[in-house]
Scaffold this motif. Structure first.
Motif, PDB file in Angstrom:
ATOM      1  N   GLY A   1      19.285  12.346  54.335  1.00 58.10           N
ATOM      2  CA  GLY A   1      18.072  12.870  54.951  1.00 58.10           C
ATOM      3  C   GLY A   1      18.205  14.218  55.626  1.00 58.10           C
ATOM      4  O   GLY A   1      17.218  14.747  56.126  1.00 58.10           O
TER       5      GLY A   1
ATOM      6  N   SER B   1      16.367   8.045  47.656  1.00 57.15           N
ATOM      7  CA  SER B   1      15.390   7.892  48.728  1.00 57.15           C
ATOM      8  C   SER B   1      14.196   8.807  48.465  1.00 57.15           C
ATOM      9  O   SER B   1      14.217   9.630  47.553  1.00 57.15           O
ATOM     10  CB  SER B   1      16.028   8.253  50.074  1.00 57.15           C
TER      11      SER B   1
ATOM     12  N   ASP C   1      13.290  11.374  49.996  1.00 59.84           N
ATOM     13  CA  ASP C   1      13.612  12.794  50.137  1.00 59.84           C
ATOM     14  C   ASP C   1      14.525  13.299  49.023  1.00 59.84           C
ATOM     15  O   ASP C   1      14.948  14.453  49.030  1.00 59.84           O
ATOM     16  CB  ASP C   1      14.254  13.080  51.502  1.00 59.84           C
TER      17      ASP C   1
ATOM     18  N   SER D   1      17.576  12.189  48.324  1.00 59.10           N
ATOM     19  CA  SER D   1      18.988  11.894  48.541  1.00 59.10           C
ATOM     20  C   SER D   1      19.330  10.526  47.950  1.00 59.10           C
ATOM     21  O   SER D   1      18.474   9.643  47.832  1.00 59.10           O
ATOM     22  CB  SER D   1      19.323  11.928  50.034  1.00 59.10           C
TER      23      SER D   1
ATOM     24  N   THR E   1      19.581  18.377  55.518  1.00 53.46           N
ATOM     25  CA  THR E   1      19.936  19.499  54.654  1.00 53.46           C
ATOM     26  C   THR E   1      21.187  20.166  55.201  1.00 53.46           C
ATOM     27  O   THR E   1      21.274  20.463  56.395  1.00 53.46           O
ATOM     28  CB  THR E   1      18.783  20.519  54.590  1.00 53.46           C
TER      29      THR E   1
ATOM     30  N   GLU F   1      12.639  20.768  43.917  1.00 52.77           N
ATOM     31  CA  GLU F   1      13.058  19.513  44.546  1.00 52.77           C
ATOM     32  C   GLU F   1      14.497  19.171  44.187  1.00 52.77           C
ATOM     33  O   GLU F   1      15.266  18.694  45.021  1.00 52.77           O
ATOM     34  CB  GLU F   1      12.128  18.379  44.124  1.00 52.77           C
TER      35      GLU F   1
ATOM     36  N   THR G   1      21.131  18.029  50.107  1.00 53.17           N
ATOM     37  CA  THR G   1      20.637  17.061  51.088  1.00 53.17           C
ATOM     38  C   THR G   1      21.500  15.811  51.055  1.00 53.17           C
ATOM     39  O   THR G   1      21.844  15.308  49.986  1.00 53.17           O
ATOM     40  CB  THR G   1      19.174  16.688  50.793  1.00 53.17           C
TER      41      THR G   1
ATOM     42  N   ALA H   1      17.533  18.672  46.738  1.00 53.79           N
ATOM     43  CA  ALA H   1      18.191  17.365  46.773  1.00 53.79           C
ATOM     44  C   ALA H   1      19.700  17.512  46.671  1.00 53.79           C
ATOM     45  O   ALA H   1      20.452  16.720  47.237  1.00 53.79           O
ATOM     46  CB  ALA H   1      17.673  16.480  45.637  1.00 53.79           C
TER      47      ALA H   1
END
Length: 411
Positions: free
Chosen positions: A137, A210, A212, A214, A139, A127, A134, A131
């Protein structure tokens, strides 16, 4: 300060193309399964001077398999990001750039980097590695290696079971009678990077993230958690665990000289310890505030220019080739950096790199958002004042948060 492992660049066997490809077409998001239909084409890849040697044999193998030529252009590590921003809009930039991830926010805001679609390949990375590539949101690249700081122990001085908390670690270290307990490089402007695991253990990360992974530009280092960390910094300063006079080189030399059983540092220093014949072990930094101690994770990635004339070929190299276990095995073999690909990383037998990987497994990627550039000066200056006993901890920390927020709002 942010650090990378310095390597010496050797003579290049691949032709260094000083004139990069140009073009003005905006590539759409290219699916990772797209075939390299334009076999026989040429890509220009910028690589900084610390990574070009390890990339050379990997792209040679790619060329042998696909008949797609890759011209490597060596760039100074301090120039590669800003030159990318400056030259891509003019059509003089590369198809691909290999760089640390912390310039990503600036590249996205300037429209010079293209998003990529990893698809199922995303599951091949941790992860924190994902990240790092990213932003907002989306990539924008493939992670190829990761690095972070950890706790390094001199086994000639101490071999006890690692302490559960940082305070216990300091007490354990003081029992050896060495001049220093835990070396953490500082300097006149402190060093927020090396102190960050302690800060996050109080629940005071620099920015909110966030779902995700980021970063947002909402500060998270204030409030009661920030006040508690500031008070802890003052305590470490009063106890002389942290000393502003001990910069990076002095900390490194003191550890080499056996003046402390522990040091918080990164893999850029452990090679010197091993070369000196030291028996060392790399461990996670224990928590000081009760929550996990998360170091910053630096992600080295490969990114595609938004103005590449060959987006399909670039995708073939970046997404379909450099993401693979085999390619990252080869990069590790050549450069000795911990692979970002999880399967490749799992095969690394070097116990030092394994220790760093375990310490960084739950780390926080270095923020790549533009607001991060506003943080460092306020952050370091305030920590220095608190450690040096020149400021009331909570008041100084809250003033710092206000000043950072004002600077972000005005940017």
């Amino acid at each position: 300060m942010r650090r990378s492992i310095p390597l010496t660049a050797a003579a290049l066997g691949i032709t260094l193309a000083l004139a990069a490809c140009s073009g003005s077409s905006d590539p759409a998001d290219t699916e990772s399964s797209a075939p390299a239909e334009q076999a026989g084409g040429t890509l220009t890849m910028w690589v900084d001077d610390t990574r070009i040697d390890e990339m050379k044999p990997v792209v040679e193998e790619f060329t042998a398999e696909t008949d797609i030529k890759v011209d490597l252009v060596q760039k100074a590590s301090g120039d590669i990001g800003k030159d990318f921003v400056a030259q891509v809009p003019t059509g003089e930039g590369p198809d691909i750039i290999v760089s640390a991830h912390d310039g990503l926010g600036e590249w996205v805001n300037n429209g010079v980097v293209a998003p990529v679609e990893l698809g199922d390949k995303a599951a091949d990375f941790s992860e924190s590695a994902l990240a790092g590539v990213t932003y907002d949101g989306k990539t924008y690249g493939v992670p190829i290696s990761i690095e972070n700081i950890a706790l390094v122990r001199n086994n000639a001085l101490l071999t006890e079971t690692p302490a559960a908390t940082f305070d216990e670690l300091v007490a354990q270290a003081k029992g050896t009678g060495t001049p220093f307990s835990v070396l953490v490089q500082q300097g006149d402007a402190s060093d927020p990077y090396h102190l960050y695991p302690l800060q996050t253990s109080f629940g005071a990360p620099v920015f909110e993230q966030s779902a995700d992974g980021s970063y947002t530009d909402t500060l998270a280092l204030g409030g009661p958690a920030g006040d508690a960390f500031a008070a802890y910094l003052a305590k470490l300063g009063q106890e002389q665990v942290l000393q502003l006079a001990i910069d990076g080189e002095k900390a490194k030399q003191a550890f080499l000289d056996g003046q402390a059983p522990y040091m918080i540092t990164g893999p850029w220093n452990t090679s010197a310890f091993e070369e000196a014949g030291m028996d060392i072990t790399v461990l996670p930094v224990p928590s000081a505030g009760g929550q996990p101690a998360q170091p910053f994770v630096g992600v080295q990635g490969v990114f595609i220019s938004a103005k590449s004339e060959n987006p399909v070929l670039a995708n073939e190299l970046v997404v379909n080739y450099l993401s693979t276990e085999a390619a990252q095995d080869r990069l590790y073999e050549e450069g000795g950096r911990m692979p970002a690909n999880s399967a490749a990383a799992a095969k690394v037998e070097n116990p030092i790199l394994q220790g760093f990987n375990e310490a960084g497994a739950t780390g926080a990627p270095m923020p790549a958002i533009p607001a991060m550039s506003t943080v460092w000066a306020f952050w370091g200056a305030t920590e220095a004042q608190i450690i040096g006993g020149q400021a009331e901890p909570a008041g100084a920390w809250n003033t710092m948060v206000t000043n950072i927020q004002d600077a972000i709002d005005k940017a």
